[in-house]
Motif scaffolding. Structure first.
Motif, PDB file in Angstrom:
ATOM      1  N   GLY A  11       0.787  -1.229   0.000  1.00  0.00           N
ATOM      2  CA  GLY A  11       0.000   0.000   0.000  1.00  0.00           C
ATOM      3  C   GLY A  11       0.820   1.280   0.000  1.00  0.00           C
ATOM      4  O   GLY A  11       0.274   2.375   0.023  1.00  0.00           O
ATOM      5  N   GLY A  13       2.714   2.431  -2.404  1.00  0.00           N
ATOM      6  CA  GLY A  13       2.665   3.119  -3.689  1.00  0.00           C
ATOM      7  C   GLY A  13       3.658   2.594  -4.711  1.00  0.00           C
ATOM      8  O   GLY A  13       3.997   3.297  -5.668  1.00  0.00           O
ATOM      9  N   LYS A  14       4.090   1.355  -4.544  1.00  0.00           N
ATOM     10  CA  LYS A  14       5.021   0.745  -5.510  1.00  0.00           C
ATOM     11  C   LYS A  14       4.463   0.769  -6.923  1.00  0.00           C
ATOM     12  O   LYS A  14       5.155   1.137  -7.858  1.00  0.00           O
ATOM     13  N   SER A  15       3.181   0.339  -7.052  1.00  0.00           N
ATOM     14  CA  SER A  15       2.611   0.257  -8.397  1.00  0.00           C
ATOM     15  C   SER A  15       2.520   1.633  -9.021  1.00  0.00           C
ATOM     16  O   SER A  15       2.743   1.802 -10.228  1.00  0.00           O
ATOM     17  N   THR A  16       2.206   2.627  -8.189  1.00  0.00           N
ATOM     18  CA  THR A  16       2.112   3.998  -8.674  1.00  0.00           C
ATOM     19  C   THR A  16       3.471   4.460  -9.213  1.00  0.00           C
ATOM     20  O   THR A  16       3.565   5.037 -10.305  1.00  0.00           O
ATOM     21  N   ARG A 140      -5.500   3.725   2.429  1.00  0.00           N
ATOM     22  CA  ARG A 140      -5.508   3.543   0.961  1.00  0.00           C
ATOM     23  C   ARG A 140      -5.899   2.122   0.585  1.00  0.00           C
ATOM     24  O   ARG A 140      -6.616   1.908  -0.398  1.00  0.00           O
ATOM     25  N   SER A 144      -8.908   1.333  -1.858  1.00  0.00           N
ATOM     26  CA  SER A 144      -8.669   0.845  -3.218  1.00  0.00           C
ATOM     27  C   SER A 144      -8.888  -0.656  -3.349  1.00  0.00           C
ATOM     28  O   SER A 144      -9.275  -1.140  -4.403  1.00  0.00           O
ATOM     29  N   ARG A 145      -8.611  -1.415  -2.286  1.00  0.00           N
ATOM     30  CA  ARG A 145      -8.716  -2.864  -2.436  1.00  0.00           C
ATOM     31  C   ARG A 145      -9.739  -3.461  -1.489  1.00  0.00           C
ATOM     32  O   ARG A 145      -9.782  -4.685  -1.323  1.00  0.00           O
ATOM     33  N   ASN A 175       5.887   8.812  -0.094  1.00  0.00           N
ATOM     34  CA  ASN A 175       4.615   8.947  -0.812  1.00  0.00           C
ATOM     35  C   ASN A 175       3.470   9.250   0.155  1.00  0.00           C
ATOM     36  O   ASN A 175       2.394   8.680   0.061  1.00  0.00           O
ATOM     37  N   GLY A 177       2.326  12.316   0.403  1.00  0.00           N
ATOM     38  CA  GLY A 177       1.590  13.434  -0.204  1.00  0.00           C
ATOM     39  C   GLY A 177       0.666  12.944  -1.309  1.00  0.00           C
ATOM     40  O   GLY A 177       0.278  11.780  -1.338  1.00  0.00           O
ATOM     41  N   THR A 178       0.344  13.836  -2.219  1.00  0.00           N
ATOM     42  CA  THR A 178      -0.542  13.458  -3.322  1.00  0.00           C
ATOM     43  C   THR A 178       0.266  12.660  -4.359  1.00  0.00           C
ATOM     44  O   THR A 178       1.492  12.744  -4.394  1.00  0.00           O
ATOM     45  N   PRO A 179      -0.437  11.911  -5.212  1.00  0.00           N
ATOM     46  CA  PRO A 179       0.289  11.150  -6.248  1.00  0.00           C
ATOM     47  C   PRO A 179       1.164  12.049  -7.132  1.00  0.00           C
ATOM     48  O   PRO A 179       2.226  11.625  -7.581  1.00  0.00           O
TER      49      PRO A 179
END
Ligand code: ADP
Length: 397
Positions: A11, A13-16, A140, A144-145, A175, A177-179
């Motif tokens: 969660g 943000g690796k994928s991001t 998150r 998301s999941r 990560n 903050g915002t994306p």
């Protein structure tokens, strides 16, 4: 080709981050996807698992029943290593196949959730870690999941702690903050570090370093430890020892922001034999003449962490001297102060004070030579003192 390891807690943000890197042109290799692919129905991987654990680990449709498998190995180290013994080599083979298709100038990003847990950091040119506070990750994951808070917290607790991740991170991406924030950090990282790093590895040239004398930075020790782990992995049994030496290894001393590292190996043949592997791992041969007798000089290709690496045969007096002077300076506060004064005095000449892009101008070369000469003279003066200290304290390398 540059190989980057990407990881972070669930969660975080690796994928991001991975998809932003892919937008820039990185080739993504996703360890989780591969680990699933190699045990799909009909694969030799799944057959091997059934042979080992029985068909109690199969779901009705003949696929691997992951929860059942997880339960089977959860509290059983032997079972887990039997499972890993089947899956890890298959993942390794598949990864190698994908790497073989990569272009020469590819920047390959390996998304590996358990990179830190499995101590894989030294096998990459660079390790990138994405992080966010646990509460943020839990939120998150719920959004998301649809992951219940308890599940999210249990998974977080089963993974490495922040301290272990920090120790493995060459680059730490916050990560929280915002994306958009993390994406723009990825953009800068791509342009300023990954692209030139890749070119340096491919063209076998060390990254340049600034010539300015800077105050001691405590992160140098941690950075040196990570780089030395890579060097030890490459050198394997040929290595006798690998050390951080020079001014960046001595707390309090100002230094140029380049880590001096020293690898000693068993024989002169090892020095030559290691050159290609060190080059591939991001430590190409340096053009510069080695200031240390009998040493072969390599440099680090990472523009974000300049490194000078000397490779010597074990037992070389120069290797011993570098370790002795380091340890003596670490132990003797007055010696340290005097050396710092000499450095500051002689660094203050044209060329040294300028941060150059690496290609030394004539003035810089003159400055460098004078600076190096001043340091050498001081060390020649104090070597007898350091030797006495070694005799009195029973110091050995
Ligand atoms: P990981 O791959 O590390 O498990 P993801 O990249 O899938 O994590 O991120 C988890 C979830 O959080 C995803 O739904 C993602 O869109 C979201 N997310 C990622 N970064 C941010 C951010 N900075 N702000 C808000 N949501 C984010």
């Amino acid at each position: 080709m540059l190989r980057v390891g990407l990881t972070g807690g669930i969660g975080a943000g690796k994928s991001t981050v991975a998809s932003r890197l892919a937008e820039h042109g990185a080739l993504l290799i996703d360890a989780d996807t591969i680990a699933r692919d190699v045990v799909e129905p009909g694969t030799p991987g799944l057959a091997a698992i059934v042979a080992e654990f029985g068909d109690g680990v199969l779901a009705e449709d003949g696929s691997l029943d992951r929860p059942a498998m997880a339960e089977r190995v959860f509290n059983d180290d032997t079972a887990r290593s039997r499972l890993n013994g089947i899956v890890h080599p298959l993942v390794g083979e598949r990864t190698a196949e994908l790497l073989a298709t990569a272009a020469d100038d590819a920047i390959v990003v390996h998304d590996v959730p358990l990179l830190v847990e499995n101590n894989l950091a030294p096998s990459y040119h660079l390790v990138l870690i994405v992080d966010a506070p646990a509460d943020v990750r839990v939120r998150r994951l719920a959004e998301s999941r649809d992951m219940p808070e308890r599940d999210a917290r249990a998974r977080i607790a089963a993974q490495a702690e922040e301290r272990q991740r920090r120790a493995a991170a060459d680059v730490w991406l916050d990560n929280s903050g915002t994306p958009d924030v993390v994406r723009s950090e990825v953009d800068a990282l791509w342009t300023e570090r990954l692209v030139p790093f890749e070119a340096n590895v491919r063209l076998r040239r060390p990254a340049p370093w600034g010539r300015t004398l800077v105050e001691h930075d405590p992160v140098w020790q941690e950075q040196a430890r990570r780089v030395l782990d890579r060097i030890r992995l490459v050198a394997g049994e040929r290595a006798v020892r690998a050390d951080h030496v020079g001014a960046t290894a001595v707390v309090d001393l100002p230094a140029r922001d380049v880590l001096d590292l020293q690898l000693t190996v068993r024989s002169a043949q090892d020095v030559d034999a290691l050159a290609p592997a060190l080059t591939d791992a991001g430590f190409p041969l340096a053009d510069a003449v080695s200031p240390v007798p009998d040493a072969v000089l390599h440099g680090g290709a990472d523009p974000g962490r300049p490194v000078s690496l000397r490779v010597l045969v074990d037992g070389s007096p120069a290797a011993r001297r570098a370790l002795l002077l380091r340890d003596w300076l670490r132990a003797d506060v007055d010696a340290r102060a005097e050396y710092a004064r000499i450095k500051r005095e002689h660094a203050d000449v044209p060329g040294i004070a300028d941060t150059a892009t690496g290609a030394a101008s004539a003035a810089e070369t003159v400055g460098d030579v004078r600076y190096a000469e001043a340091k050498r003279m001081w060390f020649d003066d104090v070597t007898a003192k350091a030797d006495r200290w070694a005799a009195e304290t029973g110091w050995t390398p």
